[in-house]
Design a protein around this motif. Structure first.
Motif, PDB file in Angstrom:
ATOM      1  N   TYR A  66      70.688 -30.948   2.016  1.00 50.73           N
ATOM      2  CA  TYR A  66      71.187 -30.704   0.523  1.00 50.73           C
ATOM      3  C   TYR A  66      69.978 -29.787   0.008  1.00 50.73           C
ATOM      4  N   TYR A  71      74.960 -26.556   2.005  1.00 47.85           N
ATOM      5  CA  TYR A  71      75.755 -27.482   1.489  1.00 47.85           C
ATOM      6  C   TYR A  71      77.025 -27.789   2.326  1.00 47.85           C
ATOM      7  N   LYS A  75      77.789 -31.249   3.555  1.00 47.37           N
ATOM      8  CA  LYS A  75      79.176 -31.921   3.475  1.00 47.37           C
ATOM      9  C   LYS A  75      79.506 -32.650   4.895  1.00 47.37           C
ATOM     10  N   CYS A  78      77.911 -35.588   5.731  1.00 46.41           N
ATOM     11  CA  CYS A  78      78.243 -36.669   5.085  1.00 46.41           C
ATOM     12  C   CYS A  78      79.589 -37.482   5.286  1.00 46.41           C
ATOM     13  N   TYR A  96      77.372 -36.704  -1.322  1.00 44.03           N
ATOM     14  CA  TYR A  96      78.476 -35.944  -1.144  1.00 44.03           C
ATOM     15  C   TYR A  96      79.156 -35.534  -2.460  1.00 44.03           C
ATOM     16  N   ILE A  99      77.084 -32.514  -3.638  1.00 40.64           N
ATOM     17  CA  ILE A  99      77.284 -31.403  -2.601  1.00 40.64           C
ATOM     18  C   ILE A  99      78.714 -30.802  -3.314  1.00 40.64           C
ATOM     19  N   LEU A 100      79.506 -31.545  -3.756  1.00 41.50           N
ATOM     20  CA  LEU A 100      80.904 -31.050  -3.975  1.00 41.50           C
ATOM     21  C   LEU A 100      80.784 -30.287  -5.331  1.00 41.50           C
TER      22      LEU A 100
END
Length: 335
Positions: A66, A71, A75, A78, A96, A99-100
């Motif tokens: 991260y 990413y 992701k 995660c 998570y 990241i989104l």
């Protein structure tokens, strides 16, 4: 065959380096601590490949990905950890969601947070945090162009006006902070930033339950803290201990003096936060405040006499009064 000679099978034996996984983990965490994220990713990836079910390694590897901006890979990790039940469920979900947000996938953010809330297992202290993130992503979905324009082209601190910057930080208490995280963390590490602003930033991060280690540099102090783990500035054990000691020692005989000392103490603890007066000696700092206020009134203070009164040593007392004087030279904002 000579007993010292090795046969074909012996030559094929490979003896693994002892404790290699632990060493990779140790070095990876060291690089992560010093913000060398690419090196941390490479080392922790190797450790993770050796033991993919290890919670500590997986979590560290995820954070390194991260922080390094990987990413897509973060992701995927995660989702793998969540599906396999590896690591702290809500800690992994927090990463998570971040990241989104970084990827601009606000539909997935909304879906994820609604699912978490619907499960009705969200800890009470995280519910407000998730609701703010939900509101933030819903707003971005409704007006993606304007929100991206504002985040990309309008930094939080667009001027040198301290009052304006204070107002903007105060507003973040009711907004999502993640679009501004990099800027906020940069100001915490900037020794030239006003310590009052830095404390306000830390308080905002704490209120949002920000759970990553952040570097703070102010005065001669520097260190990493996790905002969600630090106590409010006026609830730390040493602050309460020192305040209670002043009440017992000063308030009864001179309430006005106690009030002045308490006002100075509050101001200094706010400026120093998350650090504190050092050493944590209540007698020493009570004596220093007593001596400093005496100097304000133009008294010719007797260091030895004050040291005796508060049962501390004169040399340390003189240095502590000097430090208080330096803190008092810092101009505070007038609202």
């Amino acid at each position: 065959m000579n007993s010292n000679e090795k046969g074909p099978k012996d030559k094929q034996k490979i003896i693994p380096f002892p404790f290699l996984k632990d060493r990779l983990m140790e070095l990876g965490l060291e690089h992560l601590h010093h913000h060398r994220y690419t090196e941390a990713v490479n080392l922790l990836r190797q450790a993770n490949e050796m033991d993919p079910s290890n919670q500590e390694i997986s979590t560290a590897y995820l954070l390194a990905l991260y922080e390094n901006g990987d990413y897509e890979e973060a992701k995927e990790l995660c989702l793998k950890l969540l599906n396999q039940g590896i690591g702290d469920y809500f800690e992994i979900n927090d990463v998570y969601i971040m990241i989104l947000i970084q990827m601009g996938d606000h539909h997935a953010v909304v879906h994820t947070i609604k699912a978490l809330i619907d499960e009705k297992e969200v800890p009470f202290d995280k519910l407000d945090h998730y609701e703010k993130l939900l509101q933030f992503s819903q707003t971005r979905m409704d007006n993606p162009f304007e929100s991206r324009k504002r985040v990309d082209h309008e930094p939080l601190f667009s001027s040198n006006d301290m009052k304006e910057n204070m107002f903007k930080i105060a507003q973040l208490a009711n907004q999502n902070i993640y679009p501004y995280i990099d800027e906020l963390l940069e100001h915490l590490q900037n020794e030239r930033e006003h310590p009052f602003i830095q404390t306000m930033i830390l308080n905002v991060l704490r209120e949002h339950h920000f759970n990553r280690q952040v570097m703070v540099k102010k005065f001669h102090y520097d260190g990493e803290v996790s905002p969600d783990q630090i106590e409010p500035v006026f609830e730390t054990p040493f602050y309460l201990e020192l305040t209670n000691f002043l009440k017992e020692k000063i308030e009864h005989e001179n309430p006005t003096l106690f009030s002045q000392m308490k006002e100075i103490l509050d101001r200094h603890f706010f400026l120093l936060y998350p650090f504190e007066l050092s050493p944590k000696n209540k007698e020493l700092w009570a004596a220093a405040l007593y001596g400093y206020v005496g100097k304000l009134y133009g008294d010719n203070i007797d260091i030895d006499k004050i040291a005796t009164k508060f049962e501390t040593d004169a040399e340390s007392l003189a240095k502590s009064i000097d430090f208080i004087e330096r803190l008092e030279e810092i101009s505070l904002p007038i609202l």
